[in-house]
Design an enzyme around this catalytic site. Sequence first.
Site, PDB file in Angstrom:
ATOM      1  N   ARG A   1       0.767   5.696  -1.797  1.00 24.85           N
ATOM      2  CA  ARG A   1       0.391   7.002  -1.234  1.00 24.85           C
ATOM      3  C   ARG A   1       0.318   6.900   0.300  1.00 24.85           C
ATOM      4  O   ARG A   1       0.528   5.827   0.875  1.00 24.85           O
ATOM      5  CB  ARG A   1      -0.965   7.429  -1.791  1.00 24.85           C
ATOM      6  CG  ARG A   1      -2.096   6.525  -1.355  1.00 24.85           C
ATOM      7  CD  ARG A   1      -3.407   6.880  -2.022  1.00 24.85           C
ATOM      8  NE  ARG A   1      -4.520   6.422  -1.197  1.00 24.85           N
ATOM      9  CZ  ARG A   1      -5.764   6.262  -1.630  1.00 24.85           C
ATOM     10  NH1 ARG A   1      -6.044   6.516  -2.886  1.00 24.85           N
ATOM     11  NH2 ARG A   1      -6.712   5.857  -0.813  1.00 24.85           N
TER      12      ARG A   1
ATOM     13  N   TYR B   1     -13.140  -3.322  10.424  1.00 22.94           N
ATOM     14  CA  TYR B   1     -11.797  -2.723  10.512  1.00 22.94           C
ATOM     15  C   TYR B   1     -11.171  -2.930  11.905  1.00 22.94           C
ATOM     16  O   TYR B   1     -10.001  -3.299  12.020  1.00 22.94           O
ATOM     17  CB  TYR B   1     -11.948  -1.236  10.187  1.00 22.94           C
ATOM     18  CG  TYR B   1     -10.683  -0.429  10.102  1.00 22.94           C
ATOM     19  CD1 TYR B   1      -9.878  -0.470   8.957  1.00 22.94           C
ATOM     20  CD2 TYR B   1     -10.292   0.428  11.134  1.00 22.94           C
ATOM     21  CE1 TYR B   1      -8.737   0.308   8.862  1.00 22.94           C
ATOM     22  CE2 TYR B   1      -9.159   1.208  11.049  1.00 22.94           C
ATOM     23  CZ  TYR B   1      -8.381   1.146   9.908  1.00 22.94           C
ATOM     24  OH  TYR B   1      -7.247   1.922   9.812  1.00 22.94           O
TER      25      TYR B   1
ATOM     26  N   ASP C   1      -2.317  -7.365  -5.448  1.00 24.36           N
ATOM     27  CA  ASP C   1      -3.422  -7.311  -4.491  1.00 24.36           C
ATOM     28  C   ASP C   1      -3.037  -8.239  -3.340  1.00 24.36           C
ATOM     29  O   ASP C   1      -2.966  -9.465  -3.521  1.00 24.36           O
ATOM     30  CB  ASP C   1      -4.713  -7.798  -5.175  1.00 24.36           C
ATOM     31  CG  ASP C   1      -5.895  -7.864  -4.222  1.00 24.36           C
ATOM     32  OD1 ASP C   1      -5.684  -7.774  -2.994  1.00 24.36           O
ATOM     33  OD2 ASP C   1      -7.021  -8.028  -4.706  1.00 24.36           O
ATOM     34  N   VAL C   2      -2.770  -7.664  -2.172  1.00 22.46           N
ATOM     35  CA  VAL C   2      -2.226  -8.473  -1.074  1.00 22.46           C
ATOM     36  C   VAL C   2      -3.206  -9.516  -0.534  1.00 22.46           C
ATOM     37  O   VAL C   2      -2.804 -10.412   0.200  1.00 22.46           O
ATOM     38  CB  VAL C   2      -1.706  -7.599   0.094  1.00 22.46           C
ATOM     39  CG1 VAL C   2      -0.575  -6.699  -0.355  1.00 22.46           C
ATOM     40  CG2 VAL C   2      -2.830  -6.795   0.739  1.00 22.46           C
TER      41      VAL C   2
ATOM     42  N   GLY D   1       0.836  -1.208   0.000  1.00 23.60           N
ATOM     43  CA  GLY D   1       0.000   0.000   0.000  1.00 23.60           C
ATOM     44  C   GLY D   1       0.863   1.247   0.000  1.00 23.60           C
ATOM     45  O   GLY D   1       0.529   2.248   0.637  1.00 23.60           O
ATOM     46  N   ALA D   2       1.978   1.185  -0.743  1.00 22.34           N
ATOM     47  CA  ALA D   2       2.985   2.252  -0.655  1.00 22.34           C
ATOM     48  C   ALA D   2       2.875   3.285  -1.767  1.00 22.34           C
ATOM     49  O   ALA D   2       3.773   4.096  -1.953  1.00 22.34           O
ATOM     50  CB  ALA D   2       4.392   1.627  -0.636  1.00 22.34           C
TER      51      ALA D   2
ATOM     52  N   ALA E   1     -10.054  -6.474  12.237  1.00 26.25           N
ATOM     53  CA  ALA E   1      -8.833  -6.723  11.460  1.00 26.25           C
ATOM     54  C   ALA E   1      -7.622  -6.141  12.181  1.00 26.25           C
ATOM     55  O   ALA E   1      -6.571  -6.783  12.278  1.00 26.25           O
ATOM     56  CB  ALA E   1      -8.964  -6.112  10.060  1.00 26.25           C
ATOM     57  N   LYS E   2      -7.775  -4.922  12.715  1.00 28.91           N
ATOM     58  CA  LYS E   2      -6.627  -4.243  13.340  1.00 28.91           C
ATOM     59  C   LYS E   2      -6.248  -4.898  14.674  1.00 28.91           C
ATOM     60  O   LYS E   2      -5.079  -4.918  15.048  1.00 28.91           O
ATOM     61  CB  LYS E   2      -6.940  -2.753  13.527  1.00 28.91           C
ATOM     62  CG  LYS E   2      -7.039  -1.971  12.212  1.00 28.91           C
ATOM     63  CD  LYS E   2      -5.830  -2.201  11.319  1.00 28.91           C
ATOM     64  CE  LYS E   2      -5.691  -1.143  10.246  1.00 28.91           C
ATOM     65  NZ  LYS E   2      -4.590  -1.476   9.297  1.00 28.91           N
TER      66      LYS E   2
HETATM   67  P1  NAI Z   1      -4.622   5.220   1.995  1.00 27.36           P
HETATM   68  O1  NAI Z   1      -6.011   4.832   1.628  1.00 27.36           O
HETATM   69  O2  NAI Z   1      -4.183   6.629   1.740  1.00 27.36           O
HETATM   70  O3  NAI Z   1      -3.576   4.240   1.303  1.00 27.36           O
HETATM   71  C1  NAI Z   1      -3.771   2.852   1.304  1.00 27.36           C
HETATM   72  C2  NAI Z   1      -3.019   2.242   0.152  1.00 27.36           C
HETATM   73  O4  NAI Z   1      -3.250   0.826   0.173  1.00 27.36           O
HETATM   74  C3  NAI Z   1      -3.512   2.751  -1.229  1.00 27.36           C
HETATM   75  O5  NAI Z   1      -2.409   3.124  -2.033  1.00 27.36           O
HETATM   76  C4  NAI Z   1      -4.252   1.539  -1.804  1.00 27.36           C
HETATM   77  O6  NAI Z   1      -4.206   1.467  -3.227  1.00 27.36           O
HETATM   78  C5  NAI Z   1      -3.493   0.388  -1.157  1.00 27.36           C
HETATM   79  N1  NAI Z   1      -4.272  -0.859  -1.152  1.00 27.36           N
HETATM   80  C6  NAI Z   1      -5.595  -1.005  -0.854  1.00 27.36           C
HETATM   81  N2  NAI Z   1      -5.960  -2.277  -1.005  1.00 27.36           N
HETATM   82  C7  NAI Z   1      -4.864  -2.960  -1.418  1.00 27.36           C
HETATM   83  C8  NAI Z   1      -4.624  -4.316  -1.746  1.00 27.36           C
HETATM   84  N3  NAI Z   1      -5.602  -5.237  -1.701  1.00 27.36           N
HETATM   85  N4  NAI Z   1      -3.379  -4.666  -2.134  1.00 27.36           N
HETATM   86  C9  NAI Z   1      -2.391  -3.753  -2.207  1.00 27.36           C
HETATM   87  N5  NAI Z   1      -2.556  -2.451  -1.904  1.00 27.36           N
HETATM   88  C10 NAI Z   1      -3.786  -2.064  -1.514  1.00 27.36           C
HETATM   89  O7  NAI Z   1      -4.471   4.840   3.541  1.00 27.36           O
HETATM   90  P2  NAI Z   1      -3.513   5.396   4.718  1.00 27.36           P
HETATM   91  O8  NAI Z   1      -4.287   6.360   5.512  1.00 27.36           O
HETATM   92  O9  NAI Z   1      -2.187   5.741   4.180  1.00 27.36           O
HETATM   93  O10 NAI Z   1      -3.414   4.075   5.618  1.00 27.36           O
HETATM   94  C11 NAI Z   1      -2.364   3.142   5.531  1.00 27.36           C
HETATM   95  C12 NAI Z   1      -2.539   2.103   6.622  1.00 27.36           C
HETATM   96  O11 NAI Z   1      -2.555   2.745   7.891  1.00 27.36           O
HETATM   97  C13 NAI Z   1      -3.842   1.306   6.510  1.00 27.36           C
HETATM   98  O12 NAI Z   1      -3.617  -0.022   6.903  1.00 27.36           O
HETATM   99  C14 NAI Z   1      -4.732   2.018   7.518  1.00 27.36           C
HETATM  100  O13 NAI Z   1      -5.737   1.171   7.982  1.00 27.36           O
HETATM  101  C15 NAI Z   1      -3.731   2.379   8.588  1.00 27.36           C
HETATM  102  N6  NAI Z   1      -4.171   3.452   9.451  1.00 27.36           N
HETATM  103  C16 NAI Z   1      -4.459   4.703   8.954  1.00 27.36           C
HETATM  104  C17 NAI Z   1      -4.885   5.714   9.796  1.00 27.36           C
HETATM  105  C18 NAI Z   1      -5.219   7.083   9.299  1.00 27.36           C
HETATM  106  O14 NAI Z   1      -5.719   7.901  10.096  1.00 27.36           O
HETATM  107  N7  NAI Z   1      -4.962   7.430   8.048  1.00 27.36           N
HETATM  108  C19 NAI Z   1      -5.049   5.474  11.245  1.00 27.36           C
HETATM  109  C20 NAI Z   1      -4.715   4.132  11.650  1.00 27.36           C
HETATM  110  C21 NAI Z   1      -4.291   3.169  10.785  1.00 27.36           C
END
Ligand code: NAI
Length: 255
Positions: free
Chosen positions: A18, A156, A65-66, A15-16, A159-160
């Site tokens: 963005r 969610y 897709d993980v 998920g890198a 999962a977490k």
């Molecule tokens: P985001 O939505 O900006 O980025 C997530 C990335 O994961 C995207 O690039 C997306 O394309 C990719 N992704 C989604 N499904 C995928 C799959 N099946 N295979 C491969 N890549 C996939 O999310 P953000 O905010 O950067 O979050 C990153 C992680 O941190 C997530 O696990 C989220 O649950 C966790 N997190 C985020 C928080 C927040 O406030 N933003 C708070 C706590 C945890």
Amino acid sequence: MPENTTLQRVAIVTGAARGIGAATAVRLARDGFAVAVFDLDEAAGARTVETIEKEGGRALAVGCDVSDADQVEAGVARAAAELGAPAALVNNAGILRDNLIFKMTPQEFDAVIGVHLRGAFLMAKACQTYMVDARWGRIVNMSSAAALGNRGQSNYSSAKAGLQALTKTLAIELGPFGVTSNCVAPGFIATEMTEATAERMGITFEEFTDRYARSIPVRRGGRPEDIAQAVSFFAREEAGFVSGQVLYVAGGPKG
Ligand code: NAI
């Protein structure tokens, strides 16, 4: 970290493309890792790869897709062949399908568990082979403050919380082989994920951030870099005696 690129350690960050994942990939590259940028499609990861390469690092975008076992197998094998054996893994990919329990569909539940929890399991299973062979590895799973329970997020939160249990189990199973496993559990972080939540709630992102900031002891929302630096700590050589831990990075106490 050795200068010689043939000895350079390789990190995979899922998920890198963005948000937190992109910031983490850039940070690990600065720390000396070559970085495989995993995201749903290869094109999406290109910007992160470009940022790393501009700073003189090595990176590779891998479409994967993980939640899909075959794609994970193929993606990890490709990263190993083109960059080198994975020594660090950051399970960060995630999606939201928020709904109150009476409205949540089984599909919404499965989709979220599938990406966060099954995805982390599949990636860890594929990467640990290389880490065990090398007798060195670092696994960091992205949990969340929502692991403590959160309205509208039964999928969610489960999962977490599951990721925290997976982290501890991997720490126990893989510790004898020099592999540590830890969890970062962020609070509110400004990314496209939280922007989408504000939009769903019908408020501006600024308003949404302000609301959160008022309840956070340090009185600000988090940034992706706040999380990247916590991952960086767990991934470094000196953190080898830290394993099975959950670090809340939320501007105040959680847990
Ligand atoms: P985001 O939505 O900006 O980025 C997530 C990335 O994961 C995207 O690039 C997306 O394309 C990719 N992704 C989604 N499904 C995928 C799959 N099946 N295979 C491969 N890549 C996939 O999310 P953000 O905010 O950067 O979050 C990153 C992680 O941190 C997530 O696990 C989220 O649950 C966790 N997190 C985020 C928080 C927040 O406030 N933003 C708070 C706590 C945890």
